[in-house]
Each structure stands twice: as structure tokens, then as C-alpha cells.
Design a protein around this motif. Sequence first.
Motif, PDB file in Angstrom:
ATOM      1  N   VAL A  93     -28.933  -3.537 -23.286  1.00 22.18           N
ATOM      2  CA  VAL A  93     -30.453  -4.345 -23.815  1.00 22.18           C
ATOM      3  C   VAL A  93     -30.435  -3.954 -25.479  1.00 22.18           C
ATOM      4  CG1 VAL A  93     -32.978  -4.201 -23.669  1.00 22.18           C
ATOM      5  CG2 VAL A  93     -31.554  -4.583 -21.925  1.00 22.18           C
ATOM      6  N   ILE A  94     -30.103  -2.574 -25.816  1.00 23.34           N
ATOM      7  CA  ILE A  94     -30.430  -2.351 -27.163  1.00 23.34           C
ATOM      8  C   ILE A  94     -29.262  -2.934 -28.067  1.00 23.34           C
ATOM      9  CG2 ILE A  94     -29.141  -0.089 -27.021  1.00 23.34           C
ATOM     10  CD1 ILE A  94     -31.572   1.188 -28.596  1.00 23.34           C
ATOM     11  N   LYS A  95     -28.119  -3.008 -27.484  1.00 14.46           N
ATOM     12  CA  LYS A  95     -27.031  -3.657 -28.206  1.00 14.46           C
ATOM     13  C   LYS A  95     -27.170  -5.266 -28.477  1.00 14.46           C
ATOM     14  CE  LYS A  95     -23.302  -2.990 -25.839  1.00 14.46           C
ATOM     15  NZ  LYS A  95     -21.914  -2.622 -25.465  1.00 14.46           N
ATOM     16  N   ILE A  96     -27.800  -5.832 -27.594  1.00 15.24           N
ATOM     17  CA  ILE A  96     -28.316  -7.113 -27.631  1.00 15.24           C
ATOM     18  C   ILE A  96     -29.469  -7.328 -28.625  1.00 15.24           C
ATOM     19  CG2 ILE A  96     -29.259  -9.246 -26.443  1.00 15.24           C
ATOM     20  CD1 ILE A  96     -27.829  -8.360 -23.912  1.00 15.24           C
ATOM     21  N   VAL A  97     -30.273  -6.534 -28.579  1.00 13.16           N
ATOM     22  CA  VAL A  97     -31.286  -6.646 -29.523  1.00 13.16           C
ATOM     23  C   VAL A  97     -31.255  -6.222 -30.884  1.00 13.16           C
ATOM     24  CG1 VAL A  97     -33.787  -5.576 -30.017  1.00 13.16           C
ATOM     25  CG2 VAL A  97     -33.228  -6.282 -27.528  1.00 13.16           C
ATOM     26  N   SER A  98     -30.263  -5.255 -31.064  1.00 14.33           N
ATOM     27  CA  SER A  98     -29.790  -4.929 -32.275  1.00 14.33           C
ATOM     28  C   SER A  98     -28.898  -6.188 -32.989  1.00 14.33           C
ATOM     29  CB  SER A  98     -29.043  -3.645 -32.344  1.00 14.33           C
ATOM     30  OG  SER A  98     -28.023  -3.607 -31.702  1.00 14.33           O
ATOM     31  N   CYS A  99     -28.254  -6.731 -32.202  1.00 14.24           N
ATOM     32  CA  CYS A  99     -27.470  -7.825 -32.731  1.00 14.24           C
ATOM     33  C   CYS A  99     -28.509  -9.113 -33.400  1.00 14.24           C
ATOM     34  CB  CYS A  99     -26.712  -8.352 -31.603  1.00 14.24           C
ATOM     35  SG  CYS A  99     -25.087  -7.529 -31.547  1.00 14.24           S
ATOM     36  N   LEU A 100     -29.499  -9.283 -32.283  1.00 10.24           N
ATOM     37  CA  LEU A 100     -30.431 -10.298 -32.774  1.00 10.24           C
ATOM     38  C   LEU A 100     -31.285  -9.965 -33.962  1.00 10.24           C
ATOM     39  CD1 LEU A 100     -31.952 -10.972 -29.051  1.00 10.24           C
ATOM     40  CD2 LEU A 100     -30.136 -12.804 -30.616  1.00 10.24           C
ATOM     41  N   PHE A 101     -31.491  -8.668 -34.283  1.00 12.74           N
ATOM     42  CA  PHE A 101     -32.109  -8.356 -35.487  1.00 12.74           C
ATOM     43  C   PHE A 101     -31.225  -8.187 -36.508  1.00 12.74           C
ATOM     44  CE2 PHE A 101     -35.778  -7.422 -32.448  1.00 12.74           C
ATOM     45  CZ  PHE A 101     -36.774  -7.665 -33.204  1.00 12.74           C
ATOM     46  N   LEU A 102     -29.959  -8.198 -36.514  1.00 15.38           N
ATOM     47  CA  LEU A 102     -28.969  -7.943 -37.518  1.00 15.38           C
ATOM     48  C   LEU A 102     -28.983  -9.012 -38.414  1.00 15.38           C
ATOM     49  CD1 LEU A 102     -26.813  -6.254 -38.819  1.00 15.38           C
ATOM     50  CD2 LEU A 102     -25.325  -7.474 -37.368  1.00 15.38           C
ATOM     51  N   ILE A 103     -29.191 -10.356 -37.868  1.00 17.45           N
ATOM     52  CA  ILE A 103     -28.711 -11.720 -38.510  1.00 17.45           C
ATOM     53  C   ILE A 103     -29.943 -11.738 -39.517  1.00 17.45           C
ATOM     54  CG2 ILE A 103     -28.500 -13.955 -38.151  1.00 17.45           C
ATOM     55  CD1 ILE A 103     -26.852 -13.507 -35.688  1.00 17.45           C
ATOM     56  N   PRO A 104     -31.227 -11.710 -38.864  1.00 20.13           N
ATOM     57  CA  PRO A 104     -32.364 -12.058 -39.782  1.00 20.13           C
ATOM     58  C   PRO A 104     -32.701 -10.880 -40.889  1.00 20.13           C
ATOM     59  CG  PRO A 104     -33.139 -12.060 -37.192  1.00 20.13           C
ATOM     60  CD  PRO A 104     -31.498 -11.565 -37.504  1.00 20.13           C
TER      61      PRO A 104
END
Length: 115
Positions: free
Chosen positions: A69-80
Motif C-alpha cells: 500500500v505504501i509503495k502504491i500510494v507513494s507512486c501515486l503521489f510521485l507524479i503530481p
Amino acid sequence: MKFLAAFTLVPILCFAFQDLGSKYGGMDWLTKGYAAWPMMITPVLMLLLFIKNRELIRDPRKGANFSQVIKIVSCLFLIPNVFAAIGYSWLAVISVLSSLTILVADRQLKKQARA
């Protein structure tokens, strides 16, 4: 997991409130910064949560869900945050580096646990 959920939902709700409030509510005080700053602060808070719970990542039986979960969320916040660093504020570089640290450190902790 509760903190991770809160860190994920707060910036999304700020974006929604800013968009609806400034468009339809006539609230001119809701600027882009109202939504951008929570988006930039969240990866730093997630990095602190990651460091605090690194033992969960080393033990895949207990922390498999937390790690994913923390990897997925950090990927999602990386782009913006990359776009925020380019268009809004250079302080978003700290958020980008925090997200990248989570992604790289997760792999390193798993490699150390296997060895």
C-alpha cells in the motif's frame, strides 16, 4: 494503516473542496496552494511513517499489505509532485525525493531481510 489512509485522503479531499468551492461556491480565498501544500506534505509524512514501521517491511508475514500500500500510494503521489515541482514550487522536490526514497528503501529492506 489508519495514518496512511488519512495521509492519502486528506490531499484528495482538499483538491475536491478547492475545486468545488472556488468554482461553484464563489470562495475566492480557496487558492491552488490550499490543495497543493497537502499534496506536497503527504510524501514527507509517509516517509516518516515508513521509517517508523520499517520492521513491518522486513517481516513479510506481518507487513505485506503495508509494504504494498505504501509503495502504491507513494507512486501515486510521485507524479503530481513532479508537476508541482515544475509548475508550482520547487519545494515539491522534497516530496519527490521522499516518494523515491520509499520506493528504493522498500526494496533494500526486503533484500536485507532475505539475506
